[in-house]
Scaffold this motif. Structure first.
Motif, PDB file in Angstrom:
ATOM      1  N   ALA A 145       0.817  -1.218   0.000  1.00 45.33           N
ATOM      2  CA  ALA A 145       0.000   0.000   0.000  1.00 45.33           C
ATOM      3  C   ALA A 145       0.848   1.265   0.000  1.00 45.33           C
ATOM      4  CB  ALA A 145      -0.935  -0.003   1.208  1.00 45.33           C
ATOM      5  N   VAL A 146       1.993   1.262   0.711  1.00 41.29           N
ATOM      6  CA  VAL A 146       2.853   2.443   0.672  1.00 41.29           C
ATOM      7  C   VAL A 146       3.964   2.282  -0.353  1.00 41.29           C
ATOM      8  CG1 VAL A 146       2.456   3.289   3.013  1.00 41.29           C
ATOM      9  CG2 VAL A 146       4.218   1.601   2.606  1.00 41.29           C
ATOM     10  N   ARG A 147       3.985   1.135  -1.045  1.00 31.90           N
ATOM     11  CA  ARG A 147       5.064   0.768  -1.973  1.00 31.90           C
ATOM     12  C   ARG A 147       6.423   0.848  -1.272  1.00 31.90           C
ATOM     13  NH1 ARG A 147       8.539   2.080  -5.893  1.00 31.90           N
ATOM     14  NH2 ARG A 147       8.655   0.611  -7.604  1.00 31.90           N
ATOM     15  N   ALA A 148       6.541   0.078  -0.174  1.00 31.94           N
ATOM     16  CA  ALA A 148       7.798   0.015   0.576  1.00 31.94           C
ATOM     17  C   ALA A 148       8.902  -0.531  -0.321  1.00 31.94           C
ATOM     18  CB  ALA A 148       7.635  -0.874   1.800  1.00 31.94           C
ATOM     19  N   VAL A 149      10.140  -0.151  -0.007  1.00 40.65           N
ATOM     20  CA  VAL A 149      11.277  -0.551  -0.837  1.00 40.65           C
ATOM     21  C   VAL A 149      12.365  -1.171   0.030  1.00 40.65           C
ATOM     22  CG1 VAL A 149      10.923   1.123  -2.682  1.00 40.65           C
ATOM     23  CG2 VAL A 149      12.223   1.784  -0.663  1.00 40.65           C
ATOM     24  N   GLY A 150      13.297  -1.837  -0.626  1.00 45.24           N
ATOM     25  CA  GLY A 150      14.502  -2.319   0.032  1.00 45.24           C
ATOM     26  C   GLY A 150      14.295  -3.540   0.901  1.00 45.24           C
ATOM     27  N   PRO A 151      15.228  -3.797   1.820  1.00 43.42           N
ATOM     28  CA  PRO A 151      15.148  -4.981   2.682  1.00 43.42           C
ATOM     29  C   PRO A 151      13.853  -5.016   3.486  1.00 43.42           C
ATOM     30  CG  PRO A 151      17.235  -3.842   2.998  1.00 43.42           C
ATOM     31  CD  PRO A 151      16.427  -2.992   2.107  1.00 43.42           C
ATOM     32  N   VAL A 152      13.305  -3.854   3.824  1.00 43.40           N
ATOM     33  CA  VAL A 152      12.057  -3.798   4.579  1.00 43.40           C
ATOM     34  C   VAL A 152      10.939  -4.460   3.776  1.00 43.40           C
ATOM     35  CG1 VAL A 152      10.314  -2.226   5.491  1.00 43.40           C
ATOM     36  CG2 VAL A 152      12.727  -1.731   5.825  1.00 43.40           C
ATOM     37  N   ALA A 153      10.832  -4.113   2.501  1.00 45.47           N
ATOM     38  CA  ALA A 153       9.795  -4.693   1.656  1.00 45.47           C
ATOM     39  C   ALA A 153      10.070  -6.166   1.401  1.00 45.47           C
ATOM     40  CB  ALA A 153       9.729  -3.934   0.333  1.00 45.47           C
ATOM     41  N   ARG A 154      11.352  -6.494   1.196  1.00 44.86           N
ATOM     42  CA  ARG A 154      11.683  -7.894   0.893  1.00 44.86           C
ATOM     43  C   ARG A 154      11.391  -8.799   2.086  1.00 44.86           C
ATOM     44  NH1 ARG A 154      15.623  -5.263  -2.279  1.00 44.86           N
ATOM     45  NH2 ARG A 154      17.280  -5.260  -0.738  1.00 44.86           N
ATOM     46  N   ASN A 181       9.896   4.541   3.357  1.00 47.24           N
ATOM     47  CA  ASN A 181       9.849   3.557   4.436  1.00 47.24           C
ATOM     48  C   ASN A 181       9.487   4.163   5.790  1.00 47.24           C
ATOM     49  OD1 ASN A 181      10.348   1.563   2.649  1.00 47.24           O
ATOM     50  ND2 ASN A 181      12.415   1.108   3.320  1.00 47.24           N
ATOM     51  N   TRP A 182       9.615   5.482   5.955  1.00 49.52           N
ATOM     52  CA  TRP A 182       9.131   6.099   7.191  1.00 49.52           C
ATOM     53  C   TRP A 182       7.626   5.884   7.310  1.00 49.52           C
ATOM     54  CZ3 TRP A 182      11.424   7.237  11.433  1.00 49.52           C
ATOM     55  CH2 TRP A 182      12.750   7.682  11.444  1.00 49.52           C
ATOM     56  N   ASN A 183       6.933   5.915   6.188  1.00 46.26           N
ATOM     57  CA  ASN A 183       5.491   5.696   6.222  1.00 46.26           C
ATOM     58  C   ASN A 183       5.168   4.239   6.523  1.00 46.26           C
ATOM     59  OD1 ASN A 183       5.152   8.427   5.321  1.00 46.26           O
ATOM     60  ND2 ASN A 183       5.839   7.694   3.337  1.00 46.26           N
ATOM     61  N   ALA A 184       6.030   3.342   6.011  1.00 43.00           N
ATOM     62  CA  ALA A 184       5.846   1.922   6.319  1.00 43.00           C
ATOM     63  C   ALA A 184       6.044   1.680   7.812  1.00 43.00           C
ATOM     64  CB  ALA A 184       6.829   1.082   5.506  1.00 43.00           C
ATOM     65  N   LEU A 185       7.017   2.404   8.408  1.00 43.65           N
ATOM     66  CA  LEU A 185       7.268   2.243   9.846  1.00 43.65           C
ATOM     67  C   LEU A 185       6.032   2.601  10.656  1.00 43.65           C
ATOM     68  CD1 LEU A 185       9.307   1.802  12.214  1.00 43.65           C
ATOM     69  CD2 LEU A 185       9.780   4.232  12.104  1.00 43.65           C
ATOM     70  N   GLU A 186       5.368   3.702  10.253  1.00 43.94           N
ATOM     71  CA  GLU A 186       4.181   4.121  11.001  1.00 43.94           C
ATOM     72  C   GLU A 186       3.088   3.051  10.944  1.00 43.94           C
ATOM     73  OE1 GLU A 186       3.105   7.967   9.513  1.00 43.94           O
ATOM     74  OE2 GLU A 186       4.835   8.930  10.440  1.00 43.94           O
ATOM     75  N   LEU A 187       3.065   2.257   9.867  1.00 42.47           N
ATOM     76  CA  LEU A 187       2.066   1.189   9.761  1.00 42.47           C
ATOM     77  C   LEU A 187       2.464  -0.046  10.568  1.00 42.47           C
ATOM     78  CD1 LEU A 187       1.235   1.347   5.960  1.00 42.47           C
ATOM     79  CD2 LEU A 187      -0.113   2.230   7.850  1.00 42.47           C
ATOM     80  N   ALA A 188       3.764  -0.230  10.783  1.00 40.98           N
ATOM     81  CA  ALA A 188       4.213  -1.441  11.489  1.00 40.98           C
ATOM     82  C   ALA A 188       4.119  -1.297  13.000  1.00 40.98           C
ATOM     83  CB  ALA A 188       5.649  -1.760  11.082  1.00 40.98           C
ATOM     84  N   LEU A 189       4.032  -0.059  13.512  1.00 38.43           N
ATOM     85  CA  LEU A 189       4.133   0.153  14.955  1.00 38.43           C
ATOM     86  C   LEU A 189       2.866  -0.135  15.756  1.00 38.43           C
ATOM     87  CD1 LEU A 189       6.401   3.297  14.967  1.00 38.43           C
ATOM     88  CD2 LEU A 189       6.990   1.082  15.887  1.00 38.43           C
ATOM     89  N   PRO A 190       1.670   0.269  15.318  1.00 42.58           N
ATOM     90  CA  PRO A 190       0.493   0.102  16.181  1.00 42.58           C
ATOM     91  C   PRO A 190       0.324  -1.337  16.677  1.00 42.58           C
ATOM     92  CG  PRO A 190      -0.084   1.461  14.327  1.00 42.58           C
ATOM     93  CD  PRO A 190       1.304   0.951  14.070  1.00 42.58           C
ATOM     94  N   GLY A 191      -0.030  -1.459  17.978  1.00 40.75           N
ATOM     95  CA  GLY A 191      -0.202  -2.784  18.566  1.00 40.75           C
ATOM     96  C   GLY A 191       1.024  -3.256  19.312  1.00 40.75           C
ATOM     97  N   ASN A 192       2.192  -2.661  18.989  1.00 37.78           N
ATOM     98  CA  ASN A 192       3.403  -3.031  19.714  1.00 37.78           C
ATOM     99  C   ASN A 192       3.542  -2.163  20.957  1.00 37.78           C
ATOM    100  OD1 ASN A 192       5.030  -4.992  17.875  1.00 37.78           O
ATOM    101  ND2 ASN A 192       4.218  -3.410  16.520  1.00 37.78           N
TER     102      ASN A 192
END
Lengths: 224, 483
Positions: B335-344, B451-462
């Motif tokens: 959805a955010v079109r993450a890139v790099g090792p994070v996306a992989r 990937n900063w936007n991807a980070l914001e999606l990965a955090l909630p719930g932690n």
């Protein structure tokens, strides 16, 4: 102890002041005014000038200086004047253990990386009585990197005020000393000196971990 | 490929390309003057690059983000840097800068005024019984770059996190608008210090265009780029161990990294390999002794890393902390079109080195390391796997090494130039528009910007104490994002 020699460009007597090196310099560190001079506070040690001229050769550079104007070097004699000790009134309260708070004011993260490296097992700065602390309120010394961006200036002033008095400020790297390559960008003046007073200048881009440690130790008179 | 499209049809055109399998790399605006004001959208599908260009009249355009949500960050950036607003997009807080000019904007061609108005920082806007907002930063406990975060928490778990960045904004894009024959490599290397090679390589590709560089230079570029990836990923592995208070592997990881940095200094003259790559080739040559040294020390590094990974994965207290922590689902990554090792690590198998090989990558055998577990552990494993792949690629380059020239003189050409490389953090783009011998626009799209936007999606719930750990596993550059 540590072999931390870096090299800086210097001209020999055959230099005819043609100005080619000045035009090639990306950081504007070289200038010709009654003779050839280099401002080590601006120099990023890329050695582009050495590629452009045969009369420029490398000489060992000073690790640090206590005055900004000492970093403007015209001859080998000037290099010897740089590495002096801080006056006793400045270091009296701090004593023999120096607590350092790092402050990034917009650096490219190479300086941060090098400061992190000072804690690894090869350098281990804590054995010298130096320590990197988590809060400005625990610190004696602020180690500043970056050219003081406009966005960071308010927070940087708060950090400066939060450090207890009789504090010292170290400008680490070309950006912090003079603004470096970003001097014309969205930054406050030329270097951090326009925002608060600086006591020790460590040139380099970035200064290597051993040079950061050696500079602090020498300036405080822990080694000679 | 380039297509000129009417601004009212741009949204439909982009949607059509996305349905075709293209992904947006970047969207940016060009200032008016010698060229009309325009909006550029660059998209990629495998090897194919498409650039859509639309001229804009006035200071607004119909929002594209209404149909393509991943473009909202670019629209915010454009409204802030170029003063062009999108119609239909709700206005959020500042993307990078915390002040604005009255009747002026940072990238305008005219001189900038001195007066500025500060822009207030917005809260997360979550309210309710037991909900608190924790502000953190911009100065953090560790030695890292500045960034301000706001955690909305109810008890320990985070409900929402917003990253307010821009503290390291130095105005690089404006500084790079110089005459086209000036070599800006020195400043580009310092966009983000630990991605110096990737940035200068992307710039070099933009300057070179279709022109080939000598074969020896191609191999050396791969060696330098992979050495950079190795030290960047080793920093993450050591940092993840540090953030779980697992100090022995952390110290070992930092030690392995220091050895790589020292190798860099010996062969490239700089610990972060600044000054090694120039448009047209490379600046530093390596001798036969260097080749032997690299070979030996990279081999040693691989064994050390294997030992380190074995130590980490055999500790149940460590794996308990990193498994199922910070999950970035495959859907969110898309959805955010993450890139790099994070996306992989979230199952998006995309790597510029494989999809659109540059330099010597098409002659080398490489495997794209990926995982579909989506958590901190899988990101750790992807990074460790990439180091092994990098080591193997460096070895292949050393075996293929042959004598030859190091560079050919090139200069920037009129019109549009483009460079795309796989930086350690992911897809990195430099796009240049040269008009009448002057760089009119130099757009840099750092992988961290996405990937900063991807980070914001990965955090909630932690839980809040896991934030540094998850942040480290993403390893985002503040200075690359802020420019």
């Amino acid at each position: 102890m540590i072999d931390a020699i870096i090299e800086m460009p210097m001209v020999d007597e055959k230099c005819d002041r043609c100005g080619k090196c000045v035009r090639n310099c990306a950081s504007g560190a070289l200038f010709i005014k009654d003779g050839w001079s280099i401002d080590l506070g601006k120099c990023i040690l890329c050695y582009d000038c050495m590629d452009s001229c045969d009369h420029i050769f490398p000489v060992p550079a000073p690790h640090y200086a206590l005055n900004r104007k000492d970093l403007v070097i015209s001859s080998s004699e000037d290099i010897k004047k740089c590495e002096t000790e801080l006056s006793k009134d400045k270091t009296k309260r701090i004593g023999k253990s120096v607590f350092i708070r790092e402050l990034d004011t917009g650096s490219c993260n190479a300086c941060e990386s090098e400061i992190n490296c000072t804690s690894n097992k090869y350098y281990d700065l804590e054995r010298f009585g130096l320590r990197i602390v988590s809060s400005p309120r625990h610190a004696d010394v602020i180690l500043v990197t970056g050219p003081m961006t406009r966005n960071m200036s308010a927070a940087a002033k708060k950090v400066y005020d939060a450090v207890p008095d009789d504090k010292l400020v170290i400008a680490c790297g070309a950006c912090a000393i003079s603004g470096g390559l970003f001097a014309g960008g969205d930054v406050m003046g030329n270097g951090i000196e326009d925002t608060f007073p600086v006591d020790i200048f460590i040139p380099g881009c970035p200064p290597s971990p051993e040079r950061i440690i050696v500079s602090v130790l020498k300036a405080f008179g822990f080694i000679h | 490929m380039c297509a000129d499209i009417e601004i009212c049809n741009l949204r439909d055109a982009v949607v059509r390309y996305i349905e075709d399998g293209f992904g947006v790399i970047c969207m940016y605006a060009i200032e008016p003057g010698e060229v009309p004001r325009s909006l550029q959208v660059i998209m990629r599908k495998g090897e194919d690059i498409v650039r859509l260009s639309s001229d804009i009249d006035g200071r607004s355009y119909p929002s594209l983000a209404i149909s393509i949500p991943e473009l909202r960050f670019y629209e915010r950036e454009i409204s802030e840097m170029n003063g062009i607003t999108s119609i239909g997009l709700p206005v959020f807080g500042p993307q990078r800068i915390m002040w604005r000019y009255k009747d002026a904007y940072p990238l305008q061609k005219a001189e900038l005024p001195r007066d500025r108005i500060s822009v207030p920082m917005l809260g997360n806007g979550i309210q309710g019984e037991g909900v608190f907002e924790i502000p953190v930063g911009p100065v953090h406990a560790g030695v890292i770059e500045p960034g301000h975060f706001r955690f909305s928490v109810a008890g320990e778990p985070m409900l929402k996190v917003k990253a307010h960045l821009g503290f390291t904004h130095r105005g690089i894009e404006r500084l790079l608008e110089t005459s086209a024959d000036k070599d800006n490599t020195r400043i580009i290397e310092r966009i983000s210090g630990d991605t110096a090679v990737a940035n200068s390589l992307a710039y070099a590709h933009a300057v070179e265009g279709e022109r080939e560089v000598p074969y020896r230079a191609k191999l050396m570029r791969v060696i330098f780029a992979e050495l950079e990836r190795v030290h960047c990923h080793l920093n993450d592995i050591s940092g993840i161990a540090q953030d779980t208070a697992f100090v022995v592997p952390s110290a070992l990881g930092a030690g392995i990294r220091e050895k790589v940095l020292r190798l860099n200094e010996e062969i490239g003259g700089h610990r972060y390999l600044m000054g090694t790559i120039i448009p047209g080739g490379v600046r530093k040559d390596i001798s036969d002794d260097d080749i032997e040294a690299i070979d030996k020390r990279i081999m040693k590094m691989r064994f050390d890393l294997e030992e380190l990974m074995e130590m980490m994965s055999s500790s149940t207290t460590f794996t308990d902390r990193v498994e199922t922590t910070g999950i970035l689902t495959h859907e969110d990554a898309m959805a955010v079109r993450a890139v790099g090792p994070v996306a992989r690590a979230s199952g998006v198998v995309s790597d510029v080195r494989k999809d659109r090989p540059y330099d010597a990558y098409n002659t080398l055998g490489m495997k794209v390391v990926s995982s579909d577990k989506c958590d901190v552990l899988s990101r750790l494993k992807v990074k460790a796997g990439e180091i092994t792949e990098s080591a193997s690629m460096i070895n292949q380059c050393l075996n293929h090494m042959e004598d030859g020239p190091l560079f050919e003189k090139v200069s920037l050409r009129e019109g549009f130039s483009f460079g795309l490389v796989e930086a350690p953090r992911g897809e990195l783009m430099h796009a240049l528009h040269v008009v009448n011998g002057k760089v009119w626009r130099h757009k840099i799209r750092d992988p961290s910007f996405i990937n900063w936007n991807a980070l914001e999606l990965a955090l909630p719930g932690n839980i809040v104490p896991d934030f540094p750990l998850i942040n480290k596993s993403f390893n985002l550059s503040y200075s690359g994002n802020d420019l």
